[in-house]
Design a protein around this motif. Structure first.
Motif, mmCIF file in Angstrom:
data_model
loop_
_atom_site.group_PDB
_atom_site.id
_atom_site.type_symbol
_atom_site.label_atom_id
_atom_site.label_comp_id
_atom_site.label_asym_id
_atom_site.label_seq_id
_atom_site.Cartn_x
_atom_site.Cartn_y
_atom_site.Cartn_z
ATOM 1 N N ALA A 95 -7.806 12.475 0.354
ATOM 2 C CA ALA A 95 -7.513 11.551 1.451
ATOM 3 C C ALA A 95 -7.783 12.218 2.793
ATOM 4 C CB ALA A 95 -6.064 11.092 1.377
ATOM 5 N N GLY A 96 -7.419 13.503 2.899
ATOM 6 C CA GLY A 96 -7.679 14.235 4.134
ATOM 7 C C GLY A 96 -9.164 14.348 4.432
ATOM 8 N N LYS B 264 -11.244 -1.589 1.931
ATOM 9 C CA LYS B 264 -11.930 -1.158 3.142
ATOM 10 C C LYS B 264 -11.049 -0.153 3.881
ATOM 11 C CE LYS B 264 -14.322 -5.579 3.795
ATOM 12 N NZ LYS B 264 -14.497 -6.750 4.689
ATOM 13 N N HIS B 265 -11.574 1.052 4.083
ATOM 14 C CA HIS B 265 -10.855 2.087 4.819
ATOM 15 C C HIS B 265 -11.272 2.006 6.291
ATOM 16 C CE1 HIS B 265 -9.262 3.950 1.185
ATOM 17 N NE2 HIS B 265 -10.465 3.824 0.649
ATOM 18 N N LEU B 266 -10.366 1.549 7.132
ATOM 19 C CA LEU B 266 -10.629 1.396 8.552
ATOM 20 C C LEU B 266 -10.021 2.572 9.320
ATOM 21 C CD1 LEU B 266 -9.804 -2.417 8.698
ATOM 22 C CD2 LEU B 266 -12.025 -1.323 8.299
ATOM 23 N N SER B 267 -10.231 2.616 10.616
ATOM 24 C CA SER B 267 -9.785 3.765 11.405
ATOM 25 C C SER B 267 -8.267 3.906 11.430
ATOM 26 C CB SER B 267 -10.310 3.655 12.838
ATOM 27 O OG SER B 267 -9.838 2.465 13.456
ATOM 28 N N ASP B 268 -7.552 2.794 11.407
ATOM 29 C CA ASP B 268 -6.093 2.866 11.521
ATOM 30 C C ASP B 268 -5.358 2.248 10.344
ATOM 31 O OD1 ASP B 268 -6.890 0.299 12.035
ATOM 32 O OD2 ASP B 268 -5.436 -0.046 13.632
ATOM 33 N N CYS B 269 -6.083 1.789 9.332
ATOM 34 C CA CYS B 269 -5.426 1.164 8.190
ATOM 35 C C CYS B 269 -6.406 1.027 7.039
ATOM 36 C CB CYS B 269 -4.851 -0.205 8.561
ATOM 37 S SG CYS B 269 -6.116 -1.443 8.914
ATOM 38 N N THR B 270 -5.893 0.558 5.916
ATOM 39 C CA THR B 270 -6.711 0.207 4.758
ATOM 40 C C THR B 270 -6.426 -1.248 4.433
ATOM 41 O OG1 THR B 270 -6.593 2.453 3.878
ATOM 42 C CG2 THR B 270 -7.176 0.707 2.329
ATOM 43 N N SER B 271 -7.459 -2.002 4.118
ATOM 44 C CA SER B 271 -7.255 -3.383 3.698
ATOM 45 C C SER B 271 -7.810 -3.568 2.287
ATOM 46 C CB SER B 271 -7.939 -4.359 4.661
ATOM 47 O OG SER B 271 -9.350 -4.266 4.564
ATOM 48 N N ILE C 52 4.651 -4.485 3.405
ATOM 49 C CA ILE C 52 3.715 -3.378 3.222
ATOM 50 C C ILE C 52 3.119 -2.961 4.563
ATOM 51 C CG2 ILE C 52 1.477 -2.728 2.226
ATOM 52 C CD1 ILE C 52 2.228 -4.408 -0.224
ATOM 53 N N ALA C 53 2.749 -3.920 5.376
ATOM 54 C CA ALA C 53 2.148 -3.611 6.681
ATOM 55 C C ALA C 53 3.130 -2.922 7.617
ATOM 56 C CB ALA C 53 1.628 -4.888 7.327
ATOM 57 N N ALA C 54 4.433 -3.142 7.413
ATOM 58 C CA ALA C 54 5.446 -2.588 8.317
ATOM 59 C C ALA C 54 5.674 -1.092 8.112
ATOM 60 C CB ALA C 54 6.767 -3.333 8.140
ATOM 61 N N VAL C 55 5.269 -0.536 6.966
ATOM 62 C CA VAL C 55 5.505 0.890 6.688
ATOM 63 C C VAL C 55 4.359 1.709 7.269
ATOM 64 C CG1 VAL C 55 5.849 2.635 4.913
ATOM 65 C CG2 VAL C 55 6.792 0.339 4.598
ATOM 66 N N GLU C 56 4.638 2.433 8.324
ATOM 67 C CA GLU C 56 3.611 3.258 8.966
ATOM 68 C C GLU C 56 3.805 4.740 8.692
ATOM 69 O OE1 GLU C 56 3.413 2.261 13.081
ATOM 70 O OE2 GLU C 56 2.696 0.224 12.698
ATOM 71 N N LEU C 57 4.992 5.110 8.210
ATOM 72 C CA LEU C 57 5.284 6.520 7.949
ATOM 73 C C LEU C 57 6.374 6.630 6.901
ATOM 74 C CD1 LEU C 57 5.187 9.605 8.705
ATOM 75 C CD2 LEU C 57 6.984 9.093 10.369
ATOM 76 N N VAL C 58 6.172 7.527 5.937
ATOM 77 C CA VAL C 58 7.228 7.953 5.022
ATOM 78 C C VAL C 58 7.441 9.430 5.305
ATOM 79 C CG1 VAL C 58 7.944 8.231 2.629
ATOM 80 C CG2 VAL C 58 6.564 6.238 3.291
ATOM 81 N N LEU D 103 -2.527 -2.020 4.761
ATOM 82 C CA LEU D 103 -1.701 -0.842 4.481
ATOM 83 C C LEU D 103 -1.998 0.225 5.519
ATOM 84 C CD1 LEU D 103 0.144 0.802 2.467
ATOM 85 C CD2 LEU D 103 -1.978 1.470 1.315
ATOM 86 N N HIS D 104 -0.961 0.747 6.153
ATOM 87 C CA HIS D 104 -1.153 1.763 7.188
ATOM 88 C C HIS D 104 -1.014 3.194 6.651
ATOM 89 C CE1 HIS D 104 -1.515 -1.046 10.492
ATOM 90 N NE2 HIS D 104 -0.491 -1.715 9.998
ATOM 91 N N LEU D 105 -0.614 3.349 5.411
ATOM 92 C CA LEU D 105 -0.500 4.682 4.821
ATOM 93 C C LEU D 105 -1.872 5.098 4.289
ATOM 94 C CD1 LEU D 105 2.836 4.233 2.845
ATOM 95 C CD2 LEU D 105 2.519 5.144 5.160
ATOM 96 N N PRO D 106 -2.339 6.322 4.588
ATOM 97 C CA PRO D 106 -3.696 6.722 4.206
ATOM 98 C C PRO D 106 -3.816 7.104 2.737
ATOM 99 C CG PRO D 106 -2.590 8.531 5.314
ATOM 100 C CD PRO D 106 -1.649 7.356 5.384
ATOM 101 N N GLY D 107 -5.035 7.027 2.208
ATOM 102 C CA GLY D 107 -5.330 7.516 0.865
ATOM 103 C C GLY D 107 -5.331 6.432 -0.192
ATOM 104 N N GLU D 108 -6.238 6.588 -1.152
ATOM 105 C CA GLU D 108 -6.317 5.628 -2.255
ATOM 106 C C GLU D 108 -5.025 5.591 -3.055
ATOM 107 O OE1 GLU D 108 -8.774 5.947 -6.170
ATOM 108 O OE2 GLU D 108 -10.069 4.932 -4.719
ATOM 109 N N PHE D 109 -4.355 6.751 -3.171
ATOM 110 C CA PHE D 109 -3.125 6.800 -3.956
ATOM 111 C C PHE D 109 -2.047 5.902 -3.352
ATOM 112 C CE2 PHE D 109 -3.058 10.305 -0.943
ATOM 113 C CZ PHE D 109 -1.787 10.259 -0.388
#
Length: 516
Positions: free
Chosen positions: A371-372, A284-291, A333-339, A301-307
């Motif tokens: 993803a964009g 599920k792609h939500l506004s601020d995360c993916t579950s 996994i949930a703690a990583v918001e940015l690479v 997961l807070h990183l965007p994109g299926e990859f």
């Protein structure tokens, strides 16, 4: 940690030593190095032939600097210090450096990560998971930086595995700092050139194998074989108590069977589309995360994109192979918001999305643009800015341009490390790729040689709700023109462009006509 020359040579594969000359009992009291500039009195200098220079030319300088012994590939006249002739200096360097540092990887649990795309993100995810686990102190060595458990060090201007002496020094520093685990990003160049020899790994993780670096490896099969070296290292690695040698394979990758056939104590597969041991379901792609769920466990997961779902699956498989529980896995996994430099948003109050991403391969660009697109409302535009490096895989230029022509609404072709090649010629090849996919110059794609101006122009073209994505440089801190690395950061260039001023620090900025 003085060692005799004989002790260091005992670490080498038996077929590597061709001849010896001098006293093998000579003490080596300083590190093993591959640059004469790094020689310390009592050290061992390894002379190897590189792409741009030959280390044998600097043997005299190394001896003058105090080298106690020399290892090289060519026959040498009698030297005042012991000389060891080997088949491949590059292949023995890592073993010698590891022996000098008392084989530090044998005192750590080492997770190696390789693949065309997603290596750095997967490394960050694994480390974040390990941070959640009690009694584990984990560092990493990636193309962004090395982390020694609180202290970090940059690893270079451009993506590559550090040199073998540097890797072994980093690992030794981790051991000295009391770390227990290390996540090590392994590039195809680093594997093929032997820079990772002497590293004893326990878990080998594959993200994917796509079109990249064919200029160096000669063919796609050669490139894949270089990646496979990491998995073959499992068979030869030092066996640590109670730790199996584990392969983690992407089941969705076309080469999964090739890598799965390489023996290991345990094989774990992951994927989104094909049958796998760990498969993401209920995405599920939500506004601020993916579950998504894996084996009955819900993951955020807070990183965007299926990859990035695939990267998260790779990370959780690696962690599971180390006995990490699901609570730590999910929290990590949930703690990583940015690479850094990976789908990184830049916000200067503009009314559109601006991002910087490291995508520098056709597949990575495709996934980033897809993803964009998923972030936008219907009718909003994707504007892509990227180039293709000089003295690298030529075919990639056309492929990346075709990908953008298919997926972006506007493509801005620009400089990305042209090196000694003609930037105009590179842009011609890329423009041909856009044209082949029905692109119209001036309407769906433009050429802007200066990267700062290109990012500025893309921002000027963006309307409310659109997306501007600058690809290819990500976290990197330079752009190479000729033989010179010019300081550069796409994130700063994007911030400047959003403020209304192109970043004008590259040589091409002086070539463009003034705007009116």
């Amino acid at each position: 940690m003085p060692k005799s020359l004989k002790t260091l040579l005992a670490s080498l594969p038996a077929d590597q030593i061709l001849s010896t000359n001098g006293d093998l009992a000579t003490p080596i009291t300083a590190p093993v190095v591959e640059s004469s500039r790094d020689v310390e009195p009592g050290g061992l200098f390894v002379a190897r032939a590189g792409l741009s220079t030959d280390g044998h030319r600097f043997i005299a300088e190394a001896i003058d600097a105090g080298a106690a012994a020399i290892v090289g590939e060519s026959k040498q006249p009698e030297l005042p210090v012991p000389y060891i002739q080997v088949k491949s200096a590059g292949q023995v360097l890592g073993f010698l450096a590891a022996a000098w540092h008392d084989f530090p990887s044998r005192k750590l649990i080492v997770i190696g990560v390789t693949g065309t795309d997603g290596k750095t993100t997967t490394c960050h995810l694994i480390q974040s998971i390990l941070k959640q686990a009690p009694d584990i102190r984990a560092g990493y060595i990636s193309t962004i930086a090395a982390d020694f458990g609180g202290e970090t060090s940059a690893t270079g201007l451009h993506v590559t595995t550090p040199g073998a002496p540097q890797i072994q020094a980093y690992l030794a520093k981790m051991v000295a700092a009391g770390l227990t685990h290390c996540i090590l990003e392994m590039t195809s160049h680093g594997l093929a050139q032997g820079r990772l020899n002497g590293v004893d790994i326990d878990v080998a993780v594959l993200t994917n194998v796509m079109h990249e670096h064919l200029d160096y490896h000669g063919s796609w099969e050669g490139y894949r074989a270089a990646k496979a070296l990491m998995f073959r290292m499992l068979q030869k690695a030092w066996r640590k108590p109670a730790q199996e040698k584990v392969s983690v394979i992407n089941a969705d990758d076309p080469s999964s069977a090739y890598f799965a056939a390489i023996p290991a104590d345990c094989l774990i597969s992951y994927g989104l589309h094909r049958p796998a041991d760990r498969r993401a379901q209920g995405i599920k792609h939500l506004s601020d995360c993916t579950s998504f769920s894996v084996c009955g466990h819900s993951v955020t997961l807070h990183l965007p994109g299926e990859f990035n779902i695939a990267n998260a699956l790779a990370a959780l498989c690696a962690a599971g192979a180390l006995g990490i529980g699901w609570a730590a896995i999910k929290a990590g996994i949930a703690a990583v918001e940015l690479v850094p430099g990976r789908m990184e948003r830049i916000d200067e109050g503009q009314n559109f999305i601006a991002m910087v991403d490291f995508a520098h391969t056709p597949n990575a660009l495709k996934r980033a643009l897809e993803a964009g697109r998923g972030m936008l409302a219907p009718g909003k535009r994707v504007i892509a800015v990227f180039g293709s490096a000089g003295l690298r895989d030529i075919e990639k230029r056309r492929l990346m341009a075709e990908t953008s022509a298919q997926l972006a609404d506007m493509t801005v072709l620009t400089a990305e490390d042209p090196r000694t090649e003609s930037l105009a010629d590179i842009l011609d090849m890329m423009a041909a790729g856009c044209l082949a996919e029905g692109g119209v110059e001036g309407e769906t794609f433009i050429r802007v040689p200066d990267r700062g101006e290109a990012i500025y122009r893309a921002c000027q073209l963006a309307g409310a709700g659109d997306l501007v994505m600058a690809c290819g440089k990500g976290h990197e801190q330079s752009v190479c023109f000729g033989d010179t690395e010019h300081p550069w950061d796409d994130r700063e260039a994007m911030r400047s462009a959003l403020r209304g001023v192109p970043l004008s620090t590259l040589p091409t900025a002086r070539m463009k006509p003034p705007r009116h």
